[in-house]
Design a protein around this motif. Structure first.
Motif, PDB file in Angstrom:
ATOM      1  N   VAL A 203       0.864  -1.178   0.000  1.00 31.37           N
ATOM      2  CA  VAL A 203       0.000   0.000   0.000  1.00 31.37           C
ATOM      3  C   VAL A 203       0.901   1.227   0.000  1.00 31.37           C
ATOM      4  CG1 VAL A 203      -1.793   1.306   1.188  1.00 31.37           C
ATOM      5  CG2 VAL A 203      -1.833  -1.194   1.242  1.00 31.37           C
ATOM      6  N   LEU A 204       0.741   2.080  -1.006  1.00 35.41           N
ATOM      7  CA  LEU A 204       1.521   3.310  -1.120  1.00 35.41           C
ATOM      8  C   LEU A 204       0.613   4.488  -0.810  1.00 35.41           C
ATOM      9  CD1 LEU A 204       3.429   2.507  -4.439  1.00 35.41           C
ATOM     10  CD2 LEU A 204       4.039   1.888  -2.095  1.00 35.41           C
ATOM     11  N   SER A 205       1.132   5.453  -0.071  1.00 34.24           N
ATOM     12  CA  SER A 205       0.290   6.580   0.335  1.00 34.24           C
ATOM     13  C   SER A 205       1.026   7.900   0.180  1.00 34.24           C
ATOM     14  CB  SER A 205      -0.147   6.404   1.794  1.00 34.24           C
ATOM     15  OG  SER A 205       0.955   6.563   2.679  1.00 34.24           O
ATOM     16  N   PHE A 229      -8.289   1.638  -3.778  1.00 34.29           N
ATOM     17  CA  PHE A 229      -7.952   1.068  -2.472  1.00 34.29           C
ATOM     18  C   PHE A 229      -9.023   0.094  -1.989  1.00 34.29           C
ATOM     19  CE2 PHE A 229      -5.563   0.731   1.252  1.00 34.29           C
ATOM     20  CZ  PHE A 229      -6.419   0.728   2.328  1.00 34.29           C
ATOM     21  N   SER A 230     -10.227   0.191  -2.514  1.00 32.41           N
ATOM     22  CA  SER A 230     -11.311  -0.654  -2.024  1.00 32.41           C
ATOM     23  C   SER A 230     -11.314  -2.038  -2.646  1.00 32.41           C
ATOM     24  CB  SER A 230     -12.662   0.023  -2.308  1.00 32.41           C
ATOM     25  OG  SER A 230     -12.818   0.230  -3.703  1.00 32.41           O
ATOM     26  N   SER A 231     -10.479  -2.283  -3.647  1.00 28.33           N
ATOM     27  CA  SER A 231     -10.499  -3.569  -4.331  1.00 28.33           C
ATOM     28  C   SER A 231      -9.239  -4.367  -4.033  1.00 28.33           C
ATOM     29  CB  SER A 231     -10.632  -3.360  -5.850  1.00 28.33           C
ATOM     30  OG  SER A 231      -9.546  -2.617  -6.329  1.00 28.33           O
ATOM     31  N   GLU A 232      -9.301  -5.652  -4.326  1.00 28.54           N
ATOM     32  CA  GLU A 232      -8.167  -6.537  -4.094  1.00 28.54           C
ATOM     33  C   GLU A 232      -7.129  -6.333  -5.192  1.00 28.54           C
ATOM     34  OE1 GLU A 232      -7.577  -8.433  -1.511  1.00 28.54           O
ATOM     35  OE2 GLU A 232      -9.423  -7.715  -0.589  1.00 28.54           O
ATOM     36  N   VAL A 235      -0.900  -3.987  -5.494  1.00 29.63           N
ATOM     37  CA  VAL A 235      -0.448  -2.651  -5.109  1.00 29.63           C
ATOM     38  C   VAL A 235      -1.653  -1.719  -5.047  1.00 29.63           C
ATOM     39  CG1 VAL A 235       1.007  -0.688  -5.701  1.00 29.63           C
ATOM     40  CG2 VAL A 235       1.786  -3.009  -6.200  1.00 29.63           C
ATOM     41  N   LYS A 236      -1.793  -1.022  -3.945  1.00 30.43           N
ATOM     42  CA  LYS A 236      -2.885  -0.075  -3.777  1.00 30.43           C
ATOM     43  C   LYS A 236      -2.313   1.299  -3.468  1.00 30.43           C
ATOM     44  CE  LYS A 236      -6.290  -3.383  -1.980  1.00 30.43           C
ATOM     45  NZ  LYS A 236      -5.465  -4.614  -1.914  1.00 30.43           N
ATOM     46  N   CYS A 237      -3.062   2.333  -3.813  1.00 29.22           N
ATOM     47  CA  CYS A 237      -2.672   3.714  -3.525  1.00 29.22           C
ATOM     48  C   CYS A 237      -3.711   4.338  -2.608  1.00 29.22           C
ATOM     49  CB  CYS A 237      -2.551   4.525  -4.815  1.00 29.22           C
ATOM     50  SG  CYS A 237      -1.191   4.021  -5.875  1.00 29.22           S
ATOM     51  N   LEU A 238      -3.236   5.124  -1.652  1.00 29.81           N
ATOM     52  CA  LEU A 238      -4.124   5.714  -0.665  1.00 29.81           C
ATOM     53  C   LEU A 238      -3.759   7.173  -0.436  1.00 29.81           C
ATOM     54  CD1 LEU A 238      -6.249   5.418   1.647  1.00 29.81           C
ATOM     55  CD2 LEU A 238      -4.350   4.722   3.126  1.00 29.81           C
ATOM     56  N   HIS A 239      -4.780   8.043  -0.491  1.00 27.65           N
ATOM     57  CA  HIS A 239      -4.569   9.454  -0.148  1.00 27.65           C
ATOM     58  C   HIS A 239      -4.579   9.569   1.374  1.00 27.65           C
ATOM     59  CE1 HIS A 239      -6.110  13.804   0.209  1.00 27.65           C
ATOM     60  NE2 HIS A 239      -4.836  13.845  -0.107  1.00 27.65           N
ATOM     61  N   LEU A 240      -3.435   9.958   1.946  1.00 28.47           N
ATOM     62  CA  LEU A 240      -3.314   9.969   3.402  1.00 28.47           C
ATOM     63  C   LEU A 240      -2.610  11.224   3.898  1.00 28.47           C
ATOM     64  CD1 LEU A 240      -3.763   8.411   6.075  1.00 28.47           C
ATOM     65  CD2 LEU A 240      -1.462   7.451   5.755  1.00 28.47           C
ATOM     66  N   PRO A 241      -3.369  12.309   4.116  1.00 26.74           N
ATOM     67  CA  PRO A 241      -2.790  13.467   4.814  1.00 26.74           C
ATOM     68  C   PRO A 241      -2.637  13.087   6.285  1.00 26.74           C
ATOM     69  CG  PRO A 241      -4.778  14.042   3.558  1.00 26.74           C
ATOM     70  CD  PRO A 241      -4.739  12.555   3.669  1.00 26.74           C
ATOM     71  N   TRP A 242      -1.440  13.192   6.814  1.00 23.77           N
ATOM     72  CA  TRP A 242      -1.182  12.736   8.180  1.00 23.77           C
ATOM     73  C   TRP A 242      -2.035  13.474   9.200  1.00 23.77           C
ATOM     74  CZ3 TRP A 242       4.760  13.516   7.262  1.00 23.77           C
ATOM     75  CH2 TRP A 242       5.203  12.538   6.345  1.00 23.77           C
ATOM     76  N   GLU A 243      -2.240  14.771   8.982  1.00 24.05           N
ATOM     77  CA  GLU A 243      -2.929  15.574   9.985  1.00 24.05           C
ATOM     78  C   GLU A 243      -4.411  15.217  10.118  1.00 24.05           C
ATOM     79  OE1 GLU A 243      -3.070  17.776   6.072  1.00 24.05           O
ATOM     80  OE2 GLU A 243      -1.588  16.650   7.246  1.00 24.05           O
ATOM     81  N   SER A 244      -4.970  14.585   9.100  1.00 26.02           N
ATOM     82  CA  SER A 244      -6.396  14.232   9.157  1.00 26.02           C
ATOM     83  C   SER A 244      -6.622  12.730   9.128  1.00 26.02           C
ATOM     84  CB  SER A 244      -7.137  14.898   7.981  1.00 26.02           C
ATOM     85  OG  SER A 244      -6.597  14.474   6.736  1.00 26.02           O
TER      86      SER A 244
END
Length: 385
Positions: A203-205, A229-232, A235-244
């Motif tokens: 998983v990459l973010s 990100f919701s599927s199998e 490699v998956k990509c995820l939007h991840l702002p640390w503060e939220s």
């Protein structure tokens, strides 16, 4: 990502392989000149010039490479002429074409994004290289920004990502069949190298949407299967702002290993970064890491410097029973670095500098601009004491 048998020049060995790799990685022109001299035994001979033409210059499409190629050609011509040697016609004609076909501003500006090919050349003493007659290399094309100082840092290649990638390829047994999560993935270099060592999931973010979009482009360039990100998917990509970041969402990820390269840079972001790391490392996975009955791989004894009592043994032990993190970082500001350690300690995280404990192979011998010694590798685990 493409796996190739490295070839070039008169013997399919360095420095010919290094010259091609350095050119397509867009190393500084001075580095290319130095490697070119090595190919010619101290001078850029006609044989070396023809190699540059056939294996480097003629294989670019000119898009995004024009300013770079022009700068290199100028230095080649100057070097050869200064030695009172002959410059081959092909190089003269190509330089003349660039100089007359592009206006000064266009030549200097170039494209905002270019494709750099990072070649990881397996050292002869690496276990995977021993089975190949020719040097083996993994070629990773990446869409990168040339505007590092203009707010596009997430689309640049940083020393720590090179270091962390070398670490992954040096110790594939640490990541094979493990669920891996990367923070601040940027251009995706580490994640692409991770996929090469056969983890169970990657998983990459990233917290920046434009960077995440470019990351997906790079995964496609490397022919990787990317899904939402919701599927199998591998490699998956995820939007991840640390503060939220939402704690319950982080706990659902349950990675075996967390990675990050050059994520310790902004004091304002550090509390959020530490919170994310602590949450990822404090999950129900901590007590079920060996759910498949297999033993977690740790670095072999010959890759450990046991003379350095820095807590590495405790880190290795922790890695067999709970999730751990590997963070590569250049210490640009000692106060920021120390602040990270302080906040991590307050979050019950144990941070161990393991740089000297793990043998990391030199996969980038041609990258003369890469200062490997400037990077520190931190091992992090949750302390339950």
């Amino acid at each position: 990502m493409e796996v190739k048998e490295a070839s070039g020049g008169d013997g399919k060995r360095p420095p010919w392989v290094n010259l091609v790799s350095a050119f397509f990685a867009m190393e500084p022109s001075d580095s290319l000149i130095s490697i070119s001299r090595d190919c010619g035994g101290g001078a850029i001979t006609e044989n070396v010039q023809y190699f540059i033409w056939n294996q480097c210059i003629s294989k670019t499409d000119g898009k995004g490479h024009t300013p770079y190629v022009t700068s290199f050609l100028k230095k080649v011509v100057l070097e050869v002429e200064s030695a009172a040697d002959v410059v081959i016609d092909e190089l003269y004609e190509q330089l003349s074409f660039y100089m007359t076909s592009f206006k000064g501003d266009d030549l200097a500006k170039g494209a905002p994004r270019i494709i750099r090919e990072i070649s990881f050349i397996y050292p002869t003493d690496h276990v995977e290289a021993r089975v190949c007659q020719n040097p083996r290399k993994v070629v990773v094309p990446l869409s990168c920004s040339l505007n590092m100082l203009e707010g596009d840092t997430g689309c640049s290649i940083w020393p720590s990502s090179l270091f962390l990638s070398e670490f992954v390829l040096s110790c594939p047994e640490l990541f094979s069949m493990k669920s891996c999560f990367e923070l601040g993935s940027g251009v995706g270099l580490v994640g692409i190298c991770l996929a090469h060592v056969k983890p169970s999931k990657v998983v990459l973010s990233d917290g920046d949407l434009s960077t995440l979009a470019n990351l997906k482009v790079n995964l496609e360039l490397n022919h990787m299967n990317i899904q939402s990100f919701s599927s199998e998917s591998e490699v998956k990509c995820l939007h991840l702002p640390w503060e939220s970041a939402v704690e319950s969402d982080l706990q659902d990820l349950m990675p075996d290993i967390v990675l990050g390269a050059d994520v310790i840079y902004d004091p304002q972001c550090i509390p959020h970064l530490v919170h994310v790391i602590a949450t990822l490392l404090t999950t129900k996975k901590s007590n079920s890491l060996l759910r498949d009955g297999s033993k977690v791989s740790v670095a072999p004894n010959d890759q450990i410097n046991s003379d350095i009592p820095n807590g590495y043994d405790e880190f290795v032990l922790a890695s067999t029973t709970q999730p751990v993190a590997y963070i590569a970082s250049v210490v640009r500001n000692i106060n920021t670095y120390n602040y990270f350690h302080k906040v991590a300690q307050e979050a019950n995280l144990r941070v161990v500098d393991i740089t000297q404990n793990v043998k990391i192979f030199n996969f980038l011998p041609y990258m003369l601009s890469y200062q490997r010694s400037s990077v520190r590798l931190l091992g992090i685990y949750q302390s339950f004491r």
